[in-house]
Design a protein around this motif. Structure first.
Motif, PDB file in Angstrom:
ATOM      1  N   UNK A   4      90.486  50.502  79.441  1.00  0.00           N
ATOM      2  CA  UNK A   4      89.796  49.866  78.317  1.00  0.00           C
ATOM      3  C   UNK A   4      88.277  49.887  78.510  1.00  0.00           C
ATOM      4  N   UNK A   5      87.813  49.637  79.729  1.00  0.00           N
ATOM      5  CA  UNK A   5      86.372  49.660  79.953  1.00  0.00           C
ATOM      6  C   UNK A   5      85.827  51.083  79.881  1.00  0.00           C
ATOM      7  N   UNK A   8      85.412  51.786  76.286  1.00  0.00           N
ATOM      8  CA  UNK A   8      84.272  51.029  75.784  1.00  0.00           C
ATOM      9  C   UNK A   8      82.966  51.737  76.131  1.00  0.00           C
ATOM     10  N   UNK A   9      82.859  52.257  77.332  1.00  0.00           N
ATOM     11  CA  UNK A   9      81.667  52.996  77.743  1.00  0.00           C
ATOM     12  C   UNK A   9      81.475  54.239  76.877  1.00  0.00           C
ATOM     13  N   UNK A  10      82.566  54.956  76.625  1.00  0.00           N
ATOM     14  CA  UNK A  10      82.480  56.156  75.788  1.00  0.00           C
ATOM     15  C   UNK A  10      82.056  55.782  74.370  1.00  0.00           C
ATOM     16  N   UNK A  11      82.619  54.702  73.826  1.00  0.00           N
ATOM     17  CA  UNK A  11      82.266  54.261  72.476  1.00  0.00           C
ATOM     18  C   UNK A  11      80.797  53.859  72.407  1.00  0.00           C
TER      19      UNK A  11
END
Length: 95
Positions: A4-5, A8-11
């Motif tokens: 999930x993190x 989130x970093x990619x987003x």
């Protein structure tokens, strides 16, 4: 690092890159805009893109002050857009 993190970093990277590209394209419209209306819209779009960049940085760093800065940018951007549009239309800001 969990999945999930990682997502989130990619987003956040995609959001930052997209907003930066939008900022660059707005600068191009500001410089090349044939009318003053195009330039006003480019400046307003630059304010919105800057607002988005500040919010993305706030999410990335996890610091609350970025969100307060984004509120100030939004208020100043709105007031400056209205003032510039009134100046272009009427030649005077304060009646």
């Amino acid at each position: 690092m969990t999945a999930a993190s990682g997502f989130m970093e990619i987003a956040l990277i995609v959001a930052f890159a997209t907003l930066a590209l939008g900022q660059i394209l707005s600068i191009v419209r500001l410089v090349l805009g044939p009318t003053s209306g195009d330039r006003i819209l480019a400046l307003d779009t630059m304010v919105i893109n800057a607002l988005g960049l500040v919010v993305v940085m706030g999410i990335r760093h996890g610091v609350q002050i970025y969100f307060e800065v984004s509120l100030l940018i939004a208020m100043l951007g709105f007031v400056s857009t209205v003032a510039l549009a009134r100046f272009i239309l009427r030649g005077d800001i304060i009646e």
